[in-house]
Design a protein around this motif. Structure first.
Motif, mmCIF file in Angstrom:
data_model
loop_
_atom_site.group_PDB
_atom_site.id
_atom_site.type_symbol
_atom_site.label_atom_id
_atom_site.label_comp_id
_atom_site.label_asym_id
_atom_site.label_seq_id
_atom_site.Cartn_x
_atom_site.Cartn_y
_atom_site.Cartn_z
ATOM 1 N N VAL A 47 0.850 -1.191 0.000
ATOM 2 C CA VAL A 47 0.000 0.000 0.000
ATOM 3 C C VAL A 47 0.884 1.238 0.000
ATOM 4 N N ILE A 48 0.388 2.312 -0.600
ATOM 5 C CA ILE A 48 1.099 3.592 -0.564
ATOM 6 C C ILE A 48 0.414 4.462 0.477
ATOM 7 N N ILE A 49 1.202 4.944 1.433
ATOM 8 C CA ILE A 49 0.700 5.743 2.547
ATOM 9 C C ILE A 49 1.480 7.052 2.613
ATOM 10 N N SER A 50 0.773 8.150 2.901
ATOM 11 C CA SER A 50 1.402 9.450 3.077
ATOM 12 C C SER A 50 2.425 9.393 4.213
ATOM 13 N N GLN A 51 3.539 10.118 4.043
ATOM 14 C CA GLN A 51 4.559 10.162 5.092
ATOM 15 C C GLN A 51 3.997 10.698 6.406
#
Length: 58
Positions: A47-51
Motif C-alpha cells: 500500500v502507498i501511505i502518506s509520510q
C-alpha cells in the motif's frame, strides 16, 4: 525514514505494521501482511501511505 524501516500505519480503521519498500516524494510504498483475506485481496500486501500517516515501529 529509510527503505527497510519497520513502520506502523492505519488502513481502513486497523493498525498495521509493515516495512518501507520504496520512498516517494511525500509517501512510502509499504509491504505488510494482514490476516483479513479481504484486505489481502484489495491491497495484495502493499500500500502507498502518506509520510504524515506513518510512524516508526517501536
Amino acid at each position: 525514514m529509510d527503505i527497510g524501516t519497520r513502520v506502523t500505519f492505519v488502513l481502513e480503521g486497523e493498525t498495521y505494521t509493515g516495512t518501507i519498500a520504496k520512498s516517494y516524494t511525500n509517501s512510502y510504498l509499504i509491504s505488510f501482511t494482514s490476516p483479513d483475506p479481504a484486505i489481502v485481496d484489495k491491497y495484495h500486501n502493499k500500500v502507498i501511505i502518506s509520510q504524515k500517516q506513518v510512524q516508526a515501529a517501536k
